[in-house]
Design a protein around this motif. Structure first.
Motif, PDB file in Angstrom:
ATOM      1  N   CYS A   1      55.933   5.396  65.666  1.00  0.00           N
ATOM      2  CA  CYS A   1      56.818   6.244  64.868  1.00  0.00           C
ATOM      3  C   CYS A   1      56.881   7.673  65.375  1.00  0.00           C
ATOM      4  O   CYS A   1      57.789   8.411  65.039  1.00  0.00           O
ATOM      5  N   VAL A   2      55.903   8.089  66.154  1.00  0.00           N
ATOM      6  CA  VAL A   2      55.865   9.449  66.674  1.00  0.00           C
ATOM      7  C   VAL A   2      56.365   9.420  68.104  1.00  0.00           C
ATOM      8  O   VAL A   2      55.720   8.893  68.984  1.00  0.00           O
ATOM      9  N   ASN A   3      57.537   9.971  68.325  1.00  0.00           N
ATOM     10  CA  ASN A   3      58.063  10.073  69.683  1.00  0.00           C
ATOM     11  C   ASN A   3      58.647  11.456  69.868  1.00  0.00           C
ATOM     12  O   ASN A   3      59.188  12.037  68.962  1.00  0.00           O
ATOM     13  N   ALA A   4      58.471  11.955  71.071  1.00  0.00           N
ATOM     14  CA  ALA A   4      58.913  13.320  71.356  1.00  0.00           C
ATOM     15  C   ALA A   4      60.409  13.339  71.606  1.00  0.00           C
ATOM     16  O   ALA A   4      60.928  12.560  72.388  1.00  0.00           O
ATOM     17  N   GLN A   5      61.092  14.215  70.932  1.00  0.00           N
ATOM     18  CA  GLN A   5      62.503  14.426  71.177  1.00  0.00           C
ATOM     19  C   GLN A   5      62.713  15.902  71.416  1.00  0.00           C
ATOM     20  O   GLN A   5      61.889  16.712  71.057  1.00  0.00           O
ATOM     21  N   GLU A   6      63.807  16.200  72.015  1.00  0.00           N
ATOM     22  CA  GLU A   6      64.119  17.591  72.268  1.00  0.00           C
ATOM     23  C   GLU A   6      65.252  18.005  71.335  1.00  0.00           C
ATOM     24  O   GLU A   6      66.374  17.546  71.486  1.00  0.00           O
ATOM     25  N   ILE A   7      64.916  18.829  70.368  1.00  0.00           N
ATOM     26  CA  ILE A   7      65.953  19.402  69.534  1.00  0.00           C
ATOM     27  C   ILE A   7      66.097  20.858  69.945  1.00  0.00           C
ATOM     28  O   ILE A   7      65.136  21.492  70.380  1.00  0.00           O
ATOM     29  N   ALA A   8      67.292  21.364  69.835  1.00  0.00           N
ATOM     30  CA  ALA A   8      67.568  22.736  70.260  1.00  0.00           C
ATOM     31  C   ALA A   8      66.817  23.732  69.380  1.00  0.00           C
ATOM     32  O   ALA A   8      66.616  23.494  68.187  1.00  0.00           O
TER      33      ALA A   8
ATOM     34  N   ARG B   1      67.759  25.949  62.894  1.00  0.00           N
ATOM     35  CA  ARG B   1      66.646  26.591  63.588  1.00  0.00           C
ATOM     36  C   ARG B   1      65.488  25.604  63.647  1.00  0.00           C
ATOM     37  O   ARG B   1      65.028  25.107  62.608  1.00  0.00           O
ATOM     38  N   ALA B   2      65.029  25.270  64.868  1.00  0.00           N
ATOM     39  CA  ALA B   2      63.900  24.365  65.041  1.00  0.00           C
ATOM     40  C   ALA B   2      62.632  25.021  64.511  1.00  0.00           C
ATOM     41  O   ALA B   2      62.368  26.194  64.771  1.00  0.00           O
ATOM     42  N   LEU B   3      61.849  24.268  63.764  1.00  0.00           N
ATOM     43  CA  LEU B   3      60.573  24.742  63.248  1.00  0.00           C
ATOM     44  C   LEU B   3      59.402  24.057  63.939  1.00  0.00           C
ATOM     45  O   LEU B   3      58.261  24.458  63.755  1.00  0.00           O
ATOM     46  N   GLY B   4      59.684  23.026  64.706  1.00  0.00           N
ATOM     47  CA  GLY B   4      58.678  22.261  65.418  1.00  0.00           C
ATOM     48  C   GLY B   4      59.371  21.299  66.363  1.00  0.00           C
ATOM     49  O   GLY B   4      60.562  21.426  66.640  1.00  0.00           O
ATOM     50  N   ASP B   5      58.611  20.317  66.852  1.00  0.00           N
ATOM     51  CA  ASP B   5      59.186  19.345  67.781  1.00  0.00           C
ATOM     52  C   ASP B   5      60.178  18.406  67.110  1.00  0.00           C
ATOM     53  O   ASP B   5      61.110  17.925  67.748  1.00  0.00           O
TER      54      ASP B   5
ATOM     55  N   ASP C   1      67.878   6.890  70.576  1.00  0.00           N
ATOM     56  CA  ASP C   1      67.999   6.476  71.965  1.00  0.00           C
ATOM     57  C   ASP C   1      68.444   7.664  72.807  1.00  0.00           C
ATOM     58  O   ASP C   1      69.577   8.137  72.638  1.00  0.00           O
ATOM     59  N   GLY C   2      67.601   8.157  73.663  1.00  0.00           N
ATOM     60  CA  GLY C   2      67.963   9.269  74.526  1.00  0.00           C
ATOM     61  C   GLY C   2      68.330  10.514  73.731  1.00  0.00           C
ATOM     62  O   GLY C   2      67.508  11.075  73.020  1.00  0.00           O
ATOM     63  N   ASP C   3      69.572  10.937  73.833  1.00  0.00           N
ATOM     64  CA  ASP C   3      70.047  12.136  73.132  1.00  0.00           C
ATOM     65  C   ASP C   3      70.657  11.820  71.775  1.00  0.00           C
ATOM     66  O   ASP C   3      71.285  12.673  71.157  1.00  0.00           O
ATOM     67  N   PHE C   4      70.504  10.601  71.300  1.00  0.00           N
ATOM     68  CA  PHE C   4      71.051  10.149  70.026  1.00  0.00           C
ATOM     69  C   PHE C   4      69.921  10.131  68.994  1.00  0.00           C
ATOM     70  O   PHE C   4      68.940   9.416  69.156  1.00  0.00           O
ATOM     71  N   ASN C   5      70.036  10.956  67.947  1.00  0.00           N
ATOM     72  CA  ASN C   5      68.991  11.092  66.926  1.00  0.00           C
ATOM     73  C   ASN C   5      69.527  10.777  65.541  1.00  0.00           C
ATOM     74  O   ASN C   5      70.728  10.802  65.314  1.00  0.00           O
ATOM     75  N   TRP C   6      68.626  10.525  64.617  1.00  0.00           N
ATOM     76  CA  TRP C   6      68.983  10.471  63.211  1.00  0.00           C
ATOM     77  C   TRP C   6      68.044  11.425  62.479  1.00  0.00           C
ATOM     78  O   TRP C   6      66.965  11.760  62.976  1.00  0.00           O
ATOM     79  N   TYR C   7      68.468  11.902  61.324  1.00  0.00           N
ATOM     80  CA  TYR C   7      67.682  12.881  60.595  1.00  0.00           C
ATOM     81  C   TYR C   7      67.851  12.687  59.100  1.00  0.00           C
ATOM     82  O   TYR C   7      68.814  12.089  58.625  1.00  0.00           O
ATOM     83  N   ALA C   8      66.870  13.197  58.372  1.00  0.00           N
ATOM     84  CA  ALA C   8      66.897  13.179  56.911  1.00  0.00           C
ATOM     85  C   ALA C   8      66.257  14.474  56.431  1.00  0.00           C
ATOM     86  O   ALA C   8      65.408  15.048  57.119  1.00  0.00           O
ATOM     87  N   GLY C   9      66.674  14.934  55.270  1.00  0.00           N
ATOM     88  CA  GLY C   9      66.122  16.174  54.756  1.00  0.00           C
ATOM     89  C   GLY C   9      66.401  16.374  53.287  1.00  0.00           C
ATOM     90  O   GLY C   9      67.069  15.561  52.645  1.00  0.00           O
TER      91      GLY C   9
END
Length: 161
Positions: free
Chosen positions: A17-24, A46-50, A82-90
């Motif tokens: 479940c923990v994978n590194a992604q690059e968010i701006a 604004r990124a607050l972490g990885d 997958d690669g540069d394709f992310n999903w998010y929740a908040g």
């Protein structure tokens, strides 16, 4: 033996479940949606972490017989699909204000309201500094005018830096 197997299984699930992604670090642009009558919003991330960030959106409207604004703040978690394709929740909330002035009908009203919001969406980060997203944001409002559950679907177009 059962404890060792369960512990090993839990560690592997946690690592999966923990994978590194690059968010701006920063992204600014527009969030184009219904937004309960506000339409386009100026959006800043604004990124607050990885894998987490803060999103702040400001929507405003002005017309012949009404004015209004709405400020939203959300804390988001981001996961790689997958690669540069992310999903998010908040989750988060905000406040806003409406002001109506319809003199011919004798209607003059204004209100400030607060709301809580959730957010779930998908996004794609291009090789150029462009981020496109599609999200769904349910909002529960607290106030005389905005006192119900609203659903907002929007397209986000942001410049990353």
């Amino acid at each position: 033996m059962k404890k060792l197997i369960l512990t090993t299984f839990a560690v592997f699930i946690g690592l999966a479940c923990v994978n590194a992604q690059e968010i701006a670090d920063n992204a600014i642009g527009l969030r184009l949606g219904d937004s309960d009558g506000f339409g386009a919003e100026v959006s800043y991330q604004r990124a607050l972490g990885d894998n987490n960030r803060l999103e702040v959106d400001l929507g405003w409207r002005s017309g012949k017989s009404y004015d209004g604004f709405k400020l939203t703040g959300l804390y988001q978690w981001v996961w790689e699909l997958d690669g540069d394709f992310n999903w998010y929740a908040g989750a988060g909330g905000g406040f806003g204000s409406y002001s109506f002035d319809n003199v011919p009908n004798g209607f003059d009203d204004s209100e400030t309201f607060a709301f809580v919001a959730g957010d779930v969406g998908i996004e794609y980060s291009f090789d150029i500094p462009l981020l496109l997203s599609l999200d769904f944001r349910p909002e529960i409002g607290f106030g005389d005018f905005n006192d119900d559950l609203d659903f907002d679907i929007a397209l986000g177009i942001r410049y990353q830096f």
